[in-house]
Motif scaffolding. Structure first.
Motif, short mmCIF file in Angstrom:
data_model
loop_
_atom_site.label_atom_id
_atom_site.label_comp_id
_atom_site.label_asym_id
_atom_site.label_seq_id
_atom_site.Cartn_x
_atom_site.Cartn_y
_atom_site.Cartn_z
N SER A 179 0.83 -1.21 0.00
CA SER A 179 0.00 0.00 0.00
C SER A 179 0.86 1.25 0.00
CB SER A 179 -0.91 0.01 1.23
OG SER A 179 -1.86 1.04 1.14
N GLY A 180 0.41 2.25 -0.76
CA GLY A 180 1.13 3.52 -0.80
C GLY A 180 2.36 3.49 -1.68
N ILE A 181 2.43 2.50 -2.60
CA ILE A 181 3.58 2.37 -3.49
C ILE A 181 3.14 2.53 -4.94
CG2 ILE A 181 4.89 0.92 -1.90
CD1 ILE A 181 3.94 -1.53 -3.35
N THR A 182 4.10 2.69 -5.83
CA THR A 182 3.78 2.80 -7.25
C THR A 182 3.56 1.42 -7.84
OG1 THR A 182 6.07 2.66 -8.00
CG2 THR A 182 5.25 4.85 -7.39
N VAL A 183 3.03 1.37 -9.05
CA VAL A 183 2.82 0.09 -9.73
C VAL A 183 4.15 -0.61 -9.97
CG1 VAL A 183 2.02 -1.00 -11.86
CG2 VAL A 183 0.65 0.79 -10.80
N SER A 184 5.16 0.13 -10.39
CA SER A 184 6.48 -0.48 -10.62
C SER A 184 7.08 -1.01 -9.32
CB SER A 184 7.43 0.52 -11.28
OG SER A 184 7.66 1.64 -10.45
N GLU A 185 6.85 -0.29 -8.22
CA GLU A 185 7.35 -0.78 -6.92
C GLU A 185 6.60 -2.03 -6.50
OE1 GLU A 185 8.73 3.58 -5.14
OE2 GLU A 185 6.77 2.75 -4.64
N LYS A 191 0.47 0.27 6.24
CA LYS A 191 -0.92 0.45 5.86
C LYS A 191 -1.41 -0.83 5.20
CE LYS A 191 -3.97 3.56 3.30
NZ LYS A 191 -4.04 4.75 2.40
N PRO A 192 -2.54 -1.38 5.65
CA PRO A 192 -3.01 -2.65 5.09
C PRO A 192 -3.65 -2.46 3.71
CG PRO A 192 -4.57 -1.84 6.72
CD PRO A 192 -3.40 -0.90 6.76
N GLY A 193 -3.89 -3.58 3.04
CA GLY A 193 -4.55 -3.55 1.76
C GLY A 193 -3.60 -3.25 0.62
N VAL A 194 -4.19 -3.01 -0.54
CA VAL A 194 -3.42 -2.70 -1.75
C VAL A 194 -3.87 -1.36 -2.28
CG1 VAL A 194 -2.89 -3.41 -4.11
CG2 VAL A 194 -3.20 -5.15 -2.32
N SER A 195 -2.94 -0.43 -2.43
CA SER A 195 -3.26 0.88 -3.00
C SER A 195 -2.02 1.41 -3.69
CB SER A 195 -3.74 1.85 -1.94
OG SER A 195 -2.70 2.16 -1.02
N PHE A 196 -2.24 2.14 -4.78
CA PHE A 196 -1.13 2.65 -5.56
C PHE A 196 -1.15 4.16 -5.61
CE2 PHE A 196 -2.19 -1.51 -7.63
CZ PHE A 196 -1.05 -2.18 -7.19
N ILE A 197 0.04 4.73 -5.78
CA ILE A 197 0.17 6.17 -5.98
C ILE A 197 0.77 6.38 -7.36
CG2 ILE A 197 0.46 6.62 -3.52
CD1 ILE A 197 3.47 6.98 -4.07
N GLU A 198 0.72 7.62 -7.84
CA GLU A 198 1.32 7.93 -9.14
C GLU A 198 2.82 7.88 -9.03
OE1 GLU A 198 -0.26 8.41 -12.03
OE2 GLU A 198 -2.15 7.97 -10.97
N ARG A 199 3.45 7.53 -10.14
CA ARG A 199 4.92 7.48 -10.18
C ARG A 199 5.49 8.85 -9.81
NH1 ARG A 199 8.64 4.32 -12.82
NH2 ARG A 199 6.96 3.23 -13.91
#
Length: 220
Positions: free
Chosen positions: A125-131, A211-219
């Motif tokens: 959670s709180g990471i980019t797609v590439s991360e 932070k639990p779950g899956v969430s992405f931020i912009e690069r």
């Protein structure tokens, strides 16, 4: 110095400090290994102590590439000859301890910090797609290291075991080579209760967990 002229660990208890300056934040920060440092050390040590095996040499060269050691073939030849110089020993020791793709900067006081040298400290959670893609490759590597370390626990390494771990390293190489340390982001963490076994003086301080779950931020 904890690495000798053959690239083997002589003492893993006193590792070199991290090569980065910590970010400025309102919380105390530490460097967290996704794959435990001890697990990575065990894998490297088994390979380095059995480098006369051809497949171990293959795996060592692959390992050197993913931790971004300069001129990996030159380093491998020096290890085989027992002639790895002081500066090269220091560079190798630091690279093995602190591969940027395996490091996340986060709060020091964590209720969910594994601290058992056997658990993957993965982030979703709180990471980019590439991360996120990198975390999956790191998870594959974690599994491969665990299998390899168990198979080589007696000190002997088979060609098949060395080739298997080399295959996983090679598969992850491109993703890991493009990765670097994930700096502190408030979006990756949430406040939580202190663990029950925390010292009394620490019970009054603020604690954090991933932070639990899956969430992405912009690069970035």
């Amino acid at each position: 110095m904890s690495i000798d002229a053959r690239g083997c660990y002589t003492d893993r208890s006193d590792r070199l400090p991290a090569p980065w300056r910590k970010s400025e934040a309102v919380v105390n920060l530490s460097w967290h290994h996704v794959i435990p440092y001890a697990m990575m050390c065990d894998c490297w040590q088994a390979l380095a102590r059995n480098q006369e095996l051809g497949k171990c040499q293959v795996a060592i060269e692959s390992y050197l590439r993913i931790v971004k050691v300069e001129n990996p073939r030159t380093v491998l030849r020096a290890m085989a000859a027992g002639s790895l110089g002081f500066d090269a020993q220091e560079q190798l020791e630091r690279k093995l301890a602190w591969p940027g793709w395996n490091i996340v900067e986060g709060p020091t006081r964590r209720s969910d910090d594994p601290k058992d040298n056997r658990s993957l400290d993965g982030f979703t959670s709180g990471i980019t797609v590439s991360e996120s893609n990198r975390q999956r490759k790191i998870s594959d590597l974690f599994i491969a290291f665990g299998i390899f370390n168990e198979a080589s626990a007696g000190g002997r390494v088979s060609e098949d075991a060395a080739q298997a771990v080399a295959n996983v390293i090679n598969n992850a190489e491109r993703t890991l080579m493009n990765g670097d340390v994930i700096r502190y982001r408030a979006t990756m963490w949430v406040e939580t209760k202190p663990p029950r076994d925390a010292p009394l003086e620490d019970q009054k301080l603020t604690w954090w967990k991933k932070k639990p779950g899956v969430s992405f931020i912009e690069r970035r």
